[in-house]
Each structure stands twice: as C-alpha cells, then as structure tokens.
Motif scaffolding. Sequence first.
Motif, short mmCIF file in Angstrom:
data_model
loop_
_atom_site.label_atom_id
_atom_site.label_comp_id
_atom_site.label_asym_id
_atom_site.label_seq_id
_atom_site.Cartn_x
_atom_site.Cartn_y
_atom_site.Cartn_z
N TYR A 1 0.84 -1.21 0.00
CA TYR A 1 0.00 0.00 0.00
C TYR A 1 0.87 1.26 0.00
CZ TYR A 1 -3.14 3.66 1.40
OH TYR A 1 -3.82 4.85 1.43
N ILE A 2 1.83 1.29 0.93
CA ILE A 2 2.69 2.48 1.04
C ILE A 2 3.47 2.68 -0.26
CG2 ILE A 2 4.61 3.55 2.31
CD1 ILE A 2 3.69 1.84 4.75
N TYR A 3 4.01 1.59 -0.79
CA TYR A 3 4.83 1.70 -2.01
C TYR A 3 3.99 2.22 -3.18
CZ TYR A 3 7.83 0.59 -5.89
OH TYR A 3 8.58 0.70 -7.04
N LEU A 4 2.78 1.71 -3.30
CA LEU A 4 1.94 2.14 -4.42
C LEU A 4 1.54 3.61 -4.29
CD1 LEU A 4 -0.27 -1.04 -4.82
CD2 LEU A 4 1.36 -0.15 -6.49
N MET A 5 1.50 4.10 -3.06
CA MET A 5 1.18 5.52 -2.86
C MET A 5 2.39 6.42 -3.10
SD MET A 5 -2.06 5.96 -2.09
CE MET A 5 -2.31 7.51 -1.23
N VAL B 1 -4.08 -0.51 10.15
CA VAL B 1 -2.66 -0.16 9.93
C VAL B 1 -2.51 0.64 8.63
CG1 VAL B 1 -0.30 -1.04 9.73
CG2 VAL B 1 -1.95 -2.25 11.15
N MET B 2 -3.25 0.24 7.60
CA MET B 2 -3.13 0.97 6.32
C MET B 2 -3.63 2.41 6.46
SD MET B 2 -3.70 -1.61 3.10
CE MET B 2 -5.23 -2.38 3.53
N ARG B 3 -4.64 2.61 7.31
CA ARG B 3 -5.12 3.99 7.51
C ARG B 3 -4.09 4.82 8.28
NH1 ARG B 3 -10.00 1.75 8.67
NH2 ARG B 3 -9.92 2.42 10.83
N ILE B 4 -3.43 4.19 9.24
CA ILE B 4 -2.35 4.88 9.95
C ILE B 4 -1.24 5.25 8.95
CG2 ILE B 4 -0.45 4.51 11.61
CD1 ILE B 4 -2.47 3.05 13.40
N ALA B 5 -0.89 4.29 8.09
CA ALA B 5 0.13 4.54 7.07
C ALA B 5 -0.31 5.68 6.16
CB ALA B 5 0.38 3.27 6.26
N HIS B 6 -1.59 5.68 5.80
CA HIS B 6 -2.10 6.72 4.90
C HIS B 6 -1.90 8.11 5.52
CE1 HIS B 6 -4.56 8.44 1.70
NE2 HIS B 6 -5.11 9.19 2.65
N ASN B 7 -2.22 8.24 6.81
CA ASN B 7 -2.05 9.55 7.47
C ASN B 7 -0.59 9.99 7.45
OD1 ASN B 7 -4.76 9.72 7.97
ND2 ASN B 7 -4.63 8.85 10.03
N LEU B 8 0.31 9.04 7.63
CA LEU B 8 1.74 9.39 7.59
C LEU B 8 2.17 9.78 6.17
CD1 LEU B 8 3.13 6.62 9.97
CD2 LEU B 8 3.08 9.07 10.41
N ILE B 9 1.57 9.13 5.18
CA ILE B 9 1.89 9.48 3.78
C ILE B 9 1.43 10.92 3.49
CG2 ILE B 9 1.26 8.98 1.37
CD1 ILE B 9 1.02 5.97 2.31
N ILE B 10 0.22 11.23 3.94
CA ILE B 10 -0.30 12.59 3.73
C ILE B 10 0.59 13.61 4.46
CG2 ILE B 10 -2.27 14.14 4.17
CD1 ILE B 10 -2.93 12.11 2.01
N ASP B 11 0.96 13.29 5.71
CA ASP B 11 1.87 14.19 6.45
C ASP B 11 3.15 14.42 5.67
OD1 ASP B 11 0.12 14.30 8.51
OD2 ASP B 11 1.23 12.98 9.86
N HIS B 12 3.68 13.34 5.12
CA HIS B 12 4.94 13.45 4.37
C HIS B 12 4.78 14.40 3.18
CE1 HIS B 12 8.53 12.44 2.13
NE2 HIS B 12 7.74 12.27 1.08
#
Lengths: 61, 197
Positions: B38-42, B79-90
Amino acid sequence: MTKHLPPEIAFLNRKGRFLRRLILEFSDEELQRLTPSPLPETIKTLLKRAHDQGSSSMRKN
Amino acid sequence: MTELYFLSDEELVKGFVAGNQKCFSILVERHKQKVFSYIYLMVRRQELAEDIFQESFLKVHCSIMEGRYAESGRFTSWVMRIAHNLIIDHFRKQKHLPLIYNEDYSHDLFNDRKLTDTSIEDQLVHDEVLKDVASLVDQLPDNQKEVVKMRHFMGLSFKEIAEETNVSINTALGRMRYALINLRKMMEEKDITLSVS
C-alpha cells in the motif's frame, strides 16, 4: 463545520481508499509480484525500535 | 512460539498488551506485505516506503500500548489507515504531491480535474460516481479489467502491465482502449456521467 481539503489531498485520499480496498483482494504472493517487499533490515530495525519504545514507556510508568 | 502463529489478530493484540513482544512481531510478519505494498503504491519510492512502513508500525505499537486499538477484525485496514495519514503528512511537508496523469488518453475517466472539487457535497457525489465506475470496471472482460485496475488503481505503467500480464505493450494499450470504449458504452446505457457541475 465544512472542512475543505486541498484538491491534491482529496485526490490522494480517494486513491488511498481505492487502493486499500483493492489490496485486501490480493494475496501476499500476488502483491509480491506487483510491488517490492520490505527489506529484512527494515523489519529488524523496526522490531528493535519497537522494543526500545516499549521499554522506555514501561520505565516512565 | 509456534502456537502464537495460530492466534487471531485480536488475540495477538491482547497478548502484546499483556507483555508478550513476540505477538507484535507476528502481527508485523503477518501484515507486512499488504501494508508495504500500500505504502509503495502511494509513494512509489522504495526507500521512502521503508521509512513510512517503520513509522506506521511504531505508531501501531504505541497505539496498542496506550489501549487505542478497538477495531475488531480489521487490523490490516487500521494499519493501512495509519500509514495513509503518515503518507499525507509526508507530502504536506514536502509540498510534493505524486499525482499520476495519464498522458495516453486525453479523456481519461479518472484524471478529470472536476473529480478533485472539495466541497463535502461534491465529494459525496464524486465518491458515488467513482463507486459506479468501479462497479462498471468489474463487468469488463477479465483481460480489460486487469489492465484498468493495474493502470488506474495501482498506478502501474503500460510497460509494467505488459510485463506482468505477459503481453506486448501494444496489446496492453489495446485492451485499455477497448476497456474505455466499453466503459463509455456502459455509462451511456446506465446514464452515468462523470461531469458534476
């Protein structure tokens, strides 16, 4: 209160929702063929950091 | 240790809260591929994906320890939603947003700027439209559905799609072309429009 998101963030949120749904439909083996996997060192570091995080939080308590 | 592998996510969370760190390791092992994919594809960059992956699970670790996990049966999604929030923060910090534009088609269904309006009402309408489009995609022949999903939902290039599906790039492009023609036909039949004005 209406919260206005920048269009780019709204786009990422929508893309994220689609991807999360889609990923749940794939097996790990299928995903491994489409994307890389986390490096073993990443997992090792993560578990060490998690352990340290746990120990320091226990000390605080 | 072996018997821990047979526990459900919820049981592992309970075990971890009770002080068994191995339960957390098993949760990471069990969910690492989906979360990393998920993170990689984002973000599309392996090194960055590795960093966000670590931060996501550290947040998960912290949240569980603080008793903030209450999503029974949906651990991966959480976990994917937590990762998503970190991606947006980044991306907010970087002010760099990885928008994927499809240069191959001037009338791309998914890159319509109108789909990025921001009012809540428009957002709801757009979500409905996208849901309709996704259900139409499911009705396409398998080889066309595969190309649409890989291209638009997973962001793969036509070269990557060709390699993954063992066809030439021209065949992959042709399948996408027929998929778009079919989608337009289905949309006309069902009276679905992508312009929200």
